[in-house]
Design a protein around this motif. Structure first.
Motif, PDB file in Angstrom:
ATOM      1  N   LEU A  37       0.815  -1.220   0.000  1.00 24.07           N
ATOM      2  CA  LEU A  37       0.000   0.000   0.000  1.00 24.07           C
ATOM      3  C   LEU A  37       0.845   1.265   0.000  1.00 24.07           C
ATOM      4  O   LEU A  37       0.402   2.311  -0.454  1.00 24.07           O
ATOM      5  CB  LEU A  37      -0.878   0.004   1.242  1.00 24.07           C
ATOM      6  CG  LEU A  37      -2.346  -0.244   1.011  1.00 24.07           C
ATOM      7  CD1 LEU A  37      -3.104  -0.108   2.312  1.00 24.07           C
ATOM      8  CD2 LEU A  37      -2.891   0.724  -0.023  1.00 24.07           C
ATOM      9  N   ALA A  38       2.050   1.185   0.539  1.00 22.06           N
ATOM     10  CA  ALA A  38       2.847   2.397   0.675  1.00 22.06           C
ATOM     11  C   ALA A  38       3.456   2.815  -0.658  1.00 22.06           C
ATOM     12  O   ALA A  38       3.948   3.924  -0.799  1.00 22.06           O
ATOM     13  CB  ALA A  38       3.944   2.182   1.709  1.00 22.06           C
ATOM     14  N   ASN A  39       3.419   1.941  -1.615  1.00 27.14           N
ATOM     15  CA  ASN A  39       3.913   2.289  -2.937  1.00 27.14           C
ATOM     16  C   ASN A  39       2.935   3.269  -3.577  1.00 27.14           C
ATOM     17  O   ASN A  39       1.761   2.963  -3.750  1.00 27.14           O
ATOM     18  CB  ASN A  39       4.011   1.004  -3.762  1.00 27.14           C
ATOM     19  CG  ASN A  39       4.522   1.259  -5.158  1.00 27.14           C
ATOM     20  OD1 ASN A  39       4.296   2.326  -5.728  1.00 27.14           O
ATOM     21  ND2 ASN A  39       5.202   0.293  -5.704  1.00 27.14           N
ATOM     22  N   PRO A  40       3.418   4.445  -3.942  1.00 30.03           N
ATOM     23  CA  PRO A  40       2.500   5.493  -4.420  1.00 30.03           C
ATOM     24  C   PRO A  40       1.813   5.143  -5.727  1.00 30.03           C
ATOM     25  O   PRO A  40       0.943   5.879  -6.185  1.00 30.03           O
ATOM     26  CB  PRO A  40       3.419   6.706  -4.597  1.00 30.03           C
ATOM     27  CG  PRO A  40       4.786   6.170  -4.702  1.00 30.03           C
ATOM     28  CD  PRO A  40       4.815   4.881  -3.927  1.00 30.03           C
ATOM     29  N   PHE A  41       2.169   4.039  -6.307  1.00 25.54           N
ATOM     30  CA  PHE A  41       1.516   3.645  -7.542  1.00 25.54           C
ATOM     31  C   PHE A  41       0.081   3.190  -7.295  1.00 25.54           C
ATOM     32  O   PHE A  41      -0.809   3.452  -8.098  1.00 25.54           O
ATOM     33  CB  PHE A  41       2.304   2.502  -8.195  1.00 25.54           C
ATOM     34  CG  PHE A  41       1.732   2.042  -9.497  1.00 25.54           C
ATOM     35  CD1 PHE A  41       2.047   2.694 -10.680  1.00 25.54           C
ATOM     36  CD2 PHE A  41       0.860   0.967  -9.543  1.00 25.54           C
ATOM     37  CE1 PHE A  41       1.514   2.287 -11.885  1.00 25.54           C
ATOM     38  CE2 PHE A  41       0.319   0.556 -10.753  1.00 25.54           C
ATOM     39  CZ  PHE A  41       0.643   1.210 -11.917  1.00 25.54           C
ATOM     40  N   PHE A  42      -0.157   2.522  -6.205  1.00 27.07           N
ATOM     41  CA  PHE A  42      -1.430   1.837  -6.031  1.00 27.07           C
ATOM     42  C   PHE A  42      -2.631   2.683  -5.615  1.00 27.07           C
ATOM     43  O   PHE A  42      -3.741   2.428  -6.075  1.00 27.07           O
ATOM     44  CB  PHE A  42      -1.269   0.657  -5.081  1.00 27.07           C
ATOM     45  CG  PHE A  42      -0.454  -0.431  -5.695  1.00 27.07           C
ATOM     46  CD1 PHE A  42      -0.960  -1.199  -6.725  1.00 27.07           C
ATOM     47  CD2 PHE A  42       0.846  -0.669  -5.288  1.00 27.07           C
ATOM     48  CE1 PHE A  42      -0.209  -2.183  -7.334  1.00 27.07           C
ATOM     49  CE2 PHE A  42       1.613  -1.648  -5.894  1.00 27.07           C
ATOM     50  CZ  PHE A  42       1.086  -2.405  -6.910  1.00 27.07           C
ATOM     51  N   PRO A  43      -2.448   3.647  -4.757  1.00 24.73           N
ATOM     52  CA  PRO A  43      -3.639   4.371  -4.308  1.00 24.73           C
ATOM     53  C   PRO A  43      -4.509   4.855  -5.459  1.00 24.73           C
ATOM     54  O   PRO A  43      -5.731   4.731  -5.415  1.00 24.73           O
ATOM     55  CB  PRO A  43      -3.043   5.533  -3.520  1.00 24.73           C
ATOM     56  CG  PRO A  43      -1.777   4.993  -2.982  1.00 24.73           C
ATOM     57  CD  PRO A  43      -1.234   4.074  -4.045  1.00 24.73           C
ATOM     58  N   GLU A  44      -3.895   5.348  -6.497  1.00 23.92           N
ATOM     59  CA  GLU A  44      -4.684   5.860  -7.608  1.00 23.92           C
ATOM     60  C   GLU A  44      -5.397   4.725  -8.353  1.00 23.92           C
ATOM     61  O   GLU A  44      -6.510   4.887  -8.846  1.00 23.92           O
ATOM     62  CB  GLU A  44      -3.768   6.650  -8.544  1.00 23.92           C
ATOM     63  CG  GLU A  44      -4.464   7.421  -9.614  1.00 23.92           C
ATOM     64  CD  GLU A  44      -5.259   8.612  -9.091  1.00 23.92           C
ATOM     65  OE1 GLU A  44      -5.068   8.987  -7.911  1.00 23.92           O
ATOM     66  OE2 GLU A  44      -6.063   9.137  -9.867  1.00 23.92           O
ATOM     67  N   VAL A  45      -4.756   3.572  -8.414  1.00 28.53           N
ATOM     68  CA  VAL A  45      -5.423   2.407  -9.013  1.00 28.53           C
ATOM     69  C   VAL A  45      -6.634   2.030  -8.157  1.00 28.53           C
ATOM     70  O   VAL A  45      -7.735   1.803  -8.661  1.00 28.53           O
ATOM     71  CB  VAL A  45      -4.464   1.200  -9.108  1.00 28.53           C
ATOM     72  CG1 VAL A  45      -5.191  -0.006  -9.673  1.00 28.53           C
ATOM     73  CG2 VAL A  45      -3.246   1.545  -9.943  1.00 28.53           C
ATOM     74  N   LEU A  46      -6.410   2.013  -6.869  1.00 26.28           N
ATOM     75  CA  LEU A  46      -7.489   1.657  -5.950  1.00 26.28           C
ATOM     76  C   LEU A  46      -8.662   2.604  -6.081  1.00 26.28           C
ATOM     77  O   LEU A  46      -9.810   2.207  -5.949  1.00 26.28           O
ATOM     78  CB  LEU A  46      -6.980   1.708  -4.510  1.00 26.28           C
ATOM     79  CG  LEU A  46      -6.094   0.551  -4.105  1.00 26.28           C
ATOM     80  CD1 LEU A  46      -5.662   0.706  -2.660  1.00 26.28           C
ATOM     81  CD2 LEU A  46      -6.851  -0.760  -4.293  1.00 26.28           C
ATOM     82  N   ARG A  47      -8.342   3.849  -6.354  1.00 29.23           N
ATOM     83  CA  ARG A  47      -9.407   4.812  -6.516  1.00 29.23           C
ATOM     84  C   ARG A  47     -10.306   4.442  -7.678  1.00 29.23           C
ATOM     85  O   ARG A  47     -11.529   4.497  -7.580  1.00 29.23           O
ATOM     86  CB  ARG A  47      -8.792   6.164  -6.784  1.00 29.23           C
ATOM     87  CG  ARG A  47      -9.390   7.213  -5.961  1.00 29.23           C
ATOM     88  CD  ARG A  47      -8.580   8.423  -6.178  1.00 29.23           C
ATOM     89  NE  ARG A  47      -9.348   9.603  -5.969  1.00 29.23           N
ATOM     90  CZ  ARG A  47      -8.956  10.801  -6.354  1.00 29.23           C
ATOM     91  NH1 ARG A  47      -7.811  10.912  -6.995  1.00 29.23           N
ATOM     92  NH2 ARG A  47      -9.691  11.826  -6.110  1.00 29.23           N
ATOM     93  N   GLY A  48      -9.689   4.055  -8.785  1.00 25.99           N
ATOM     94  CA  GLY A  48     -10.478   3.626  -9.931  1.00 25.99           C
ATOM     95  C   GLY A  48     -11.298   2.387  -9.586  1.00 25.99           C
ATOM     96  O   GLY A  48     -12.479   2.276  -9.934  1.00 25.99           O
TER      97      GLY A  48
END
Lengths: 349, 349
Positions: A80-91
């Motif tokens: 989760l701490a990888n900044p790549f994922f939060p935006e994916v999760l948002r979608g």
DNA sequence: GAGGCCGTTGTAATCGATTACATTGGACTC
DNA sequence: GAGTCCAATGTAATCGATTACAACGGCCTC
């Protein structure tokens, strides 16, 4: 508005309470909520009044048990701490919650034990589907996720050898475009900062790197590669190695397998006096937001992460909804090369 | 290992299947799994064999219904894309999942409709507790979260006027320290880049800002404030306003209510030719990872986000576990001023 | 006026687990 | 040998909702 009694937990109203107050049977209450059109106008009003009076909300455990579906999806993230994922999760979240699904986040954090626990959770019928963002089908110590027959969709990291729907970008092609950009600028000695070993993203991006070099009649085997693992630190290490190289062989351009490593590289290289892009050009991968706020701004491959998440979620919904066939369907999402300030023409020698 | 039949979903084994195979009653199976010590050695072996043979996993909906607990917690985040939260979530996740709880993520995304849906979800008894990272008790259109009696804990953003356990840092004090640092460096004209209006974090940090100024016999009312909302863009806007100010009144130092705005400010100020820290010093707040990779590296207040998450999760577990009293208990987490390269002595005038 | 239809509602089975209570039978005591 | 106790197991109620099926009554038709 009556205040709840203080102290102690209030027992939530159940369907029987509503039924009693509305002077109907539980079946009628249930119907009023699920198929209002089949109950008489007058009854419906009484029931709805009782619902508001009691503050009734259907108990989801009961409903899930009976209906055999929980309206929850498990989303598995490697970190989760990888900044790549939060935006994916948002979608993912947007799409799933619009369809009425809740999301349980499974953050693996490299722990096999957690992985196993989440497989158990999934197999326990607590979720209606699983979305894997982690590059492999999660494995349990005892249970087998594939055998559970649960709908599964993968995104971000391709999973080879599994016939499940997948969403990904063409990493090889995007990497080749990034490297071709460097070649167009006149660079001939180009280095690669790698992702973790055996990582599918690394493999694809490395392939694209090689392909672009070969297309320019350069030998990929002679191209210096720096070990990495997608972290800032790895980029910094690569920069130290790069600085230590003799002038004759030191690359004038770098392709990093992700943005964080590129940024780490730039930081350390500049701290040692190297100028970017005058002395060394660098291209990253992912297009995280920060890539536009570092110095110099980073040329990179932009991945529409929100779209990726939304598309994957849509496939999952399809798989959870349709009665039968999880026909493996692949979705490709387009990437974009963002030209910014970290790349420039190769220095004359 | 027998392969699952292909095509169609496999029905998971239930407790009755196990019981039949082991030639015992369902009660014995349940006991074997929950209280192994009360069943005879020999029986236990038969049951466990049957469990492995069938690949049995207890259905959580059934268990939740009967046991009246789902072992799930709802974690409410205002905005997943904000890089502040993932690390908090990690701490939450570590602690909750170590205690056997799963996590449902509620990403509000500024949507009242989503908020209401999550209140319904919580009130439906689908979760055992709620962790609020969003600065307010989420409100439903019909249901009331407080009235549900569910254990609630808040973190990150203080919620005033609610007697629930909370975890936070002393924002006012930390801000005062940040500004005192600027004053120590000789700055007398100090600006503030604000958070969203009416945001509790903004209020506290602004208070600390004012307190530090007054302590140095400076007038906070004369200190320029730039409107903001915690985004990069807001920092960029603030920089444009700052650049437009006449030399006589332009602050020589800036305290930004968070790191992203500070970084946005620096980017735009530098692009216009201003030197940081020579022409303007800047301090941020939060200590996100990027703050150490921008140029110059950012002096900031570091918040141990993982600890915050872990502590909040621990309080929530306590509230979910203990039978009665949700005695409001406040936890303060210490922050640290990280001195880096974005601050320097005030220029001589 | 008998029969049929249909709109509306109720009764009760069901989902899969947990657990209070009952039952069984063997060991032990006096 | 009868009585007690206890360990081990089984029976069945229960959690809260959904829903198949049945029942009821009014209206229409022939």
């Amino acid at each position: 508005m009556s205040r709840p009694e203080t102290g102690g937990r209030r027992k939530p109203a159940k369907i029987a309470d509503v039924a009693r107050i509305a002077e109907v049977s539980v079946a009628t209450v249930s119907r009023t909520l699920a198929n209002p059109e089949v109950v008489a106008e007058e009854t419906r009003k009484r029931v709805l009044a009782a619902v508001t009076a009691t503050g009734y909300t259907p108990n989801l455990a009961g409903r899930a048990l009976r209906a055999r579906r929980s309206m929850l999806a498990l989303v598995v993230v490697p970190d989760l701490a990888n900044p790549f994922f939060p935006e994916v999760l948002r979608g993912v979240d947007e799409t799933l919650s619009a369809a009425g699904y809740g999301i349980i986040i499974a953050n693996l954090d490299n722990s096999a034990e957690k992985e196993s626990r989440y497989v158990d959770l999934a197999c326990a019928g607590q979720v209606d589907g699983v979305l894997l963002l982690c590059g492999h089908v999660i494995r349990g110590r005892v249970r087998d996720l594939r055998a559970s027959g649960l709908p599964i969709v993968a995104a971000c990291e391709r999973i080879d050898g599994e016939d499940i729907p997948q969403v990904e970008v063409d990493n090889e092609d995007a990497a080749a475009r990034a490297v071709a950009h460097l070649i167009d600028l006149g660079h001939r000695r180009i280095g690669y900062i790698a992702g973790p070993e055996r990582n599918v993203l690394d493999r694809d991006r490395r392939k694209g790197f090689g392909r672009a070099l070969r297309a320019a009649r350069l030998d990929p085997r002679k191209a210096p590669a720096f070990a990495g693992d997608f972290t800032f630190r790895a980029g910094e290490r690569a920069a130290r190695d790069w600085l230590a190289m003799p002038d004759a062989t030191r690359p004038s351009a770098i392709f990093a397998a992700n943005d964080e490593m590129a940024i780490g590289f730039v930081k350390t290289a500049r701290a040692a006096g190297a100028r970017v892009p005058d002395d060394v050009s660098i291209v990253g991968f992912d297009g995280i937001e920060f890539a536009d706020y570092c110095e110099p701004t980073l040329t990179t491959i932009y991945q529409p992460r929100r779209d990726i998440g939304a598309t994957a979620a849509a496939l999952l919904i399809a798989a959870m909804t349709s009665p039968k066939p999880p026909s493996p369907r692949f979705e490709r999402i387009a990437t974009r090369l963002m030209l910014r300030d970290s790349t420039a023409a190769a220095p004359k020698r």
